[in-house]
Design a protein around this motif. Structure first.
Motif, mmCIF file in Angstrom:
data_model
loop_
_atom_site.group_PDB
_atom_site.id
_atom_site.type_symbol
_atom_site.label_atom_id
_atom_site.label_comp_id
_atom_site.label_asym_id
_atom_site.label_seq_id
_atom_site.Cartn_x
_atom_site.Cartn_y
_atom_site.Cartn_z
ATOM 1 N N VAL A 19 -6.294 3.107 5.166
ATOM 2 C CA VAL A 19 -4.939 3.353 5.661
ATOM 3 C C VAL A 19 -4.799 4.860 5.906
ATOM 4 O O VAL A 19 -5.173 5.676 5.052
ATOM 5 N N ALA A 20 -4.273 5.219 7.077
ATOM 6 C CA ALA A 20 -4.143 6.647 7.419
ATOM 7 C C ALA A 20 -3.132 7.332 6.509
ATOM 8 O O ALA A 20 -2.140 6.715 6.118
ATOM 9 N N GLY B 124 11.770 4.642 1.410
ATOM 10 C CA GLY B 124 13.080 4.407 0.810
ATOM 11 C C GLY B 124 13.670 3.067 1.205
ATOM 12 O O GLY B 124 14.535 2.536 0.509
ATOM 13 N N ASN B 125 13.225 2.493 2.302
ATOM 14 C CA ASN B 125 13.859 1.274 2.833
ATOM 15 C C ASN B 125 12.959 0.049 2.943
ATOM 16 O O ASN B 125 13.451 -1.057 3.067
ATOM 17 N N ARG B 126 11.638 0.263 2.973
ATOM 18 C CA ARG B 126 10.749 -0.880 3.210
ATOM 19 C C ARG B 126 9.489 -0.801 2.358
ATOM 20 O O ARG B 126 8.999 0.285 2.054
ATOM 21 N N GLU C 178 1.014 -2.503 14.033
ATOM 22 C CA GLU C 178 -0.377 -2.025 13.911
ATOM 23 C C GLU C 178 -0.529 -1.124 12.683
ATOM 24 O O GLU C 178 0.299 -0.227 12.471
ATOM 25 N N CYS D 108 0.115 -4.295 9.722
ATOM 26 C CA CYS D 108 0.952 -3.826 8.612
ATOM 27 C C CYS D 108 2.205 -4.710 8.588
ATOM 28 O O CYS D 108 2.795 -4.992 9.639
ATOM 29 N N GLN E 45 1.299 13.947 3.580
ATOM 30 C CA GLN E 45 0.108 13.863 2.710
ATOM 31 C C GLN E 45 -1.036 14.668 3.321
ATOM 32 O O GLN E 45 -1.754 15.381 2.621
ATOM 33 N N CYS F 157 5.497 -1.689 2.424
ATOM 34 C CA CYS F 157 4.480 -1.901 3.464
ATOM 35 C C CYS F 157 3.236 -2.553 2.859
ATOM 36 O O CYS F 157 2.639 -2.018 1.927
ATOM 37 N N PHE G 57 0.847 -1.207 0.000
ATOM 38 C CA PHE G 57 0.000 0.000 0.000
ATOM 39 C C PHE G 57 0.873 1.244 0.000
ATOM 40 O O PHE G 57 0.423 2.340 -0.350
ATOM 41 N N ALA G 58 2.136 1.080 0.420
ATOM 42 C CA ALA G 58 3.101 2.199 0.370
ATOM 43 C C ALA G 58 4.503 1.617 0.427
ATOM 44 O O ALA G 58 4.708 0.501 0.913
ATOM 45 N N LYS H 293 5.939 -4.957 7.122
ATOM 46 C CA LYS H 293 6.972 -4.139 6.453
ATOM 47 C C LYS H 293 8.179 -5.002 6.113
ATOM 48 O O LYS H 293 8.849 -5.527 7.000
ATOM 49 N N ILE I 42 -2.141 1.897 11.045
ATOM 50 C CA ILE I 42 -2.838 3.101 11.507
ATOM 51 C C ILE I 42 -3.883 3.473 10.453
ATOM 52 O O ILE I 42 -3.568 3.502 9.253
HETATM 53 N N1 LIG Z 1 1.734 1.319 10.507
HETATM 54 C C1 LIG Z 1 1.392 2.094 9.476
HETATM 55 N N2 LIG Z 1 0.115 2.520 9.320
HETATM 56 C C2 LIG Z 1 -0.213 3.310 8.268
HETATM 57 N N3 LIG Z 1 0.639 3.711 7.311
HETATM 58 C C3 LIG Z 1 1.916 3.323 7.414
HETATM 59 C C4 LIG Z 1 2.358 2.494 8.495
HETATM 60 N N4 LIG Z 1 3.678 2.265 8.321
HETATM 61 C C5 LIG Z 1 4.030 2.889 7.191
HETATM 62 N N5 LIG Z 1 2.994 3.532 6.630
HETATM 63 C C6 LIG Z 1 3.036 4.324 5.379
HETATM 64 O O1 LIG Z 1 4.042 3.781 4.549
HETATM 65 C C7 LIG Z 1 5.060 4.742 4.266
HETATM 66 C C8 LIG Z 1 6.428 4.058 4.266
HETATM 67 O O2 LIG Z 1 6.631 3.415 5.518
HETATM 68 P P1 LIG Z 1 7.993 3.555 6.336
HETATM 69 O O3 LIG Z 1 7.877 2.673 7.523
HETATM 70 O O4 LIG Z 1 8.285 4.982 6.603
HETATM 71 O O5 LIG Z 1 9.034 2.956 5.289
HETATM 72 P P2 LIG Z 1 10.604 3.264 5.161
HETATM 73 O O6 LIG Z 1 11.243 2.595 6.343
HETATM 74 O O7 LIG Z 1 10.990 2.649 3.864
HETATM 75 O O8 LIG Z 1 10.785 4.745 5.162
HETATM 76 C C9 LIG Z 1 4.917 5.805 5.370
HETATM 77 O O9 LIG Z 1 5.377 7.073 4.906
HETATM 78 C C10 LIG Z 1 3.421 5.791 5.637
HETATM 79 O O10 LIG Z 1 2.734 6.615 4.720
#
Ligand SMILES: Nc1ncnc2c1ncn2[C@@H]1O[C@H](COP(=O)(O)OP(=O)(O)O)[C@@H](O)[C@H]1O
Ligand SMILES: [Mg+2]
Length: 226
Positions: free
Chosen positions: A109-110, A14-16, A100, A28, A115, A18, A10-11, A30, A102
Motif C-alpha cells: 500500500v502506498a 477521520g471518516n472512513r 483503486e 480499496c 508519511q 480503508c 490497512f488505514a 472504504k 494505490i
Molecule cells: N486508494 C488508496 N490507496 C492507498 N492508500 C489509501 C487509499 N485510500 C486511502 N488510503 C490511505 O488511507 C488513509 C485514510 O483514507 P481517507 O480516504 O483519507 O479516509 P478519510 O475519508 O477517513 O479521511 C489515507 O490517508 C491513506 O493513507
C-alpha cells in the motif's frame, strides 16, 4: 456483498475505514464510519440538519466529486492523478466505496504524502511530483477540497513517483455551481495549490503550533511583504 468480517483496515482516516478488497488485492474498500456521521449530525445546527445525513457521508460526497469531473473536458490525462472508482457496494460493515488501491513498486500500500515527507523529506523527485500534480490541476481545472498531504497517495513505480488524490476530489455543491466561470475556477484552484504548499512547508517544519493559526500567520506575512 463484500465480507469484511475479521479483516483489519490497512488505514483509517477521520471518516472512513480503508480495507484491501478480500477478493481483489488491487482494490480499496472504504467504509464510512457511522459513529462519526452520527456525531457530526448531532453537532450540526438545526438548519444544516434539515439537509440530512448524506451531506456528512464522505463516500457520497466522493461520488459527487467524481460526477463533477464529467464537466471537465475529457482527455486521457484527466485520470492521471485520480484513482479509478468502481462505485458503491454493500459490505458486512456497511456501505462502502470501492476504488483503486494505490501501491508502491513492490505492491505494498502506498504511503500518503505526509508519511512520505517524514520518511524522505523534500527531495528532487518529490518536488517534481508535486509540481507535476499541480500543473495537472491547472491544466484540467479539477476542483478539490483542501489538498492535505495525508489525502494524497504517493504511487511509485519504474517511471518514478506520482501523486493521487485519494480523498477530497470535488467541491461543495454551491461552489461547484460556479464552475463555468473561468476566472473563479482559476482563482479557486490557485488558492488550493497555495494552501497545499503552505501545509507541506508546515509539516516539513515539524508542525509548529496549530495548522489554522500557522496558516493565517503565513498568509498575513506574505501580504505584508508584497
Ligand atoms: N486508494 C488508496 N490507496 C492507498 N492508500 C489509501 C487509499 N485510500 C486511502 N488510503 C490511505 O488511507 C488513509 C485514510 O483514507 P481517507 O480516504 O483519507 O479516509 P478519510 O475519508 O477517513 O479521511 C489515507 O490517508 C491513506 O493513507
Ligand atoms: Mg482523508
Amino acid at each position: 456483498m463484500i465480507d469484511l468480517h475479521g479483516l483489519t483496515p490497512f488505514a483509517s482516516g477521520g471518516n472512513r475505514h480503508c480495507y484491501i478488497h478480500p477478493e481483489d488485492a488491487g482494490k480499496c474498500v472504504k467504509v464510512a464510519r457511522q459513529e462519526v456521521i452520527d456525531k457530526r449530525f448531532k453537532g450540526s445546527s438545526w438548519i444544516k440538519r434539515q439537509q440530512g445525513r448524506d451531506r456528512l457521508d464522505d463516500n457520497l460526497q466522493e461520488l459527487k466529486g467524481y460526477r463533477q469531473l464529467r464537466k471537465v473536458a475529457a482527455s486521457p490525462q484527466l485520470y492521471d492523478h485520480i484513482p479509478q472508482l468502481w462505485g458503491r457496494e454493500l459490505t458486512s460493515e456497511g456501505m462502502a466505496n470501492v476504488s483503486e488501491l494505490i501501491t508502491t513498486a513492490t505492491g505494498e500500500v502506498a504511503p500518503n504524502l505526509s508519511q512520505w515527507l517524514v520518511q524522505q523529506g523534500m527531495d528532487e523527485a518529490t518536488t517534481v511530483a508535486i509540481r507535476e500534480f499541480q500543473s495537472w490541476l491547472r491544466a484540467h481545472q479539477v476542483l478539490t477540497r483542501n489538498l492535505l498531504p495525508h489525502n494524497l497517495a504517493v504511487k511509485s513505480g519504474p517511471q518514478g513517483i506520482r501523486l493521487y488524490i485519494i480523498d477530497g476530489l470535488g467541491a461543495p455543491d454551491f461552489l461547484a455551481l460556479l464552475y463555468p466561470l473561468r476566472s473563479w475556477r482559476q482563482q479557486y484552484i490557485e488558492r488550493k495549490i497555495r494552501n497545499m504548499n503552505l501545509r507541506i512547508q508546515w509539516e516539513l517544519d515539524g508542525r509548529p503550533g496549530q495548522w489554522r493559526t500557522a496558516q493565517k500567520a503565513i498568509i498575513a506575512r506574505s501580504k505584508h511583504s508584497k
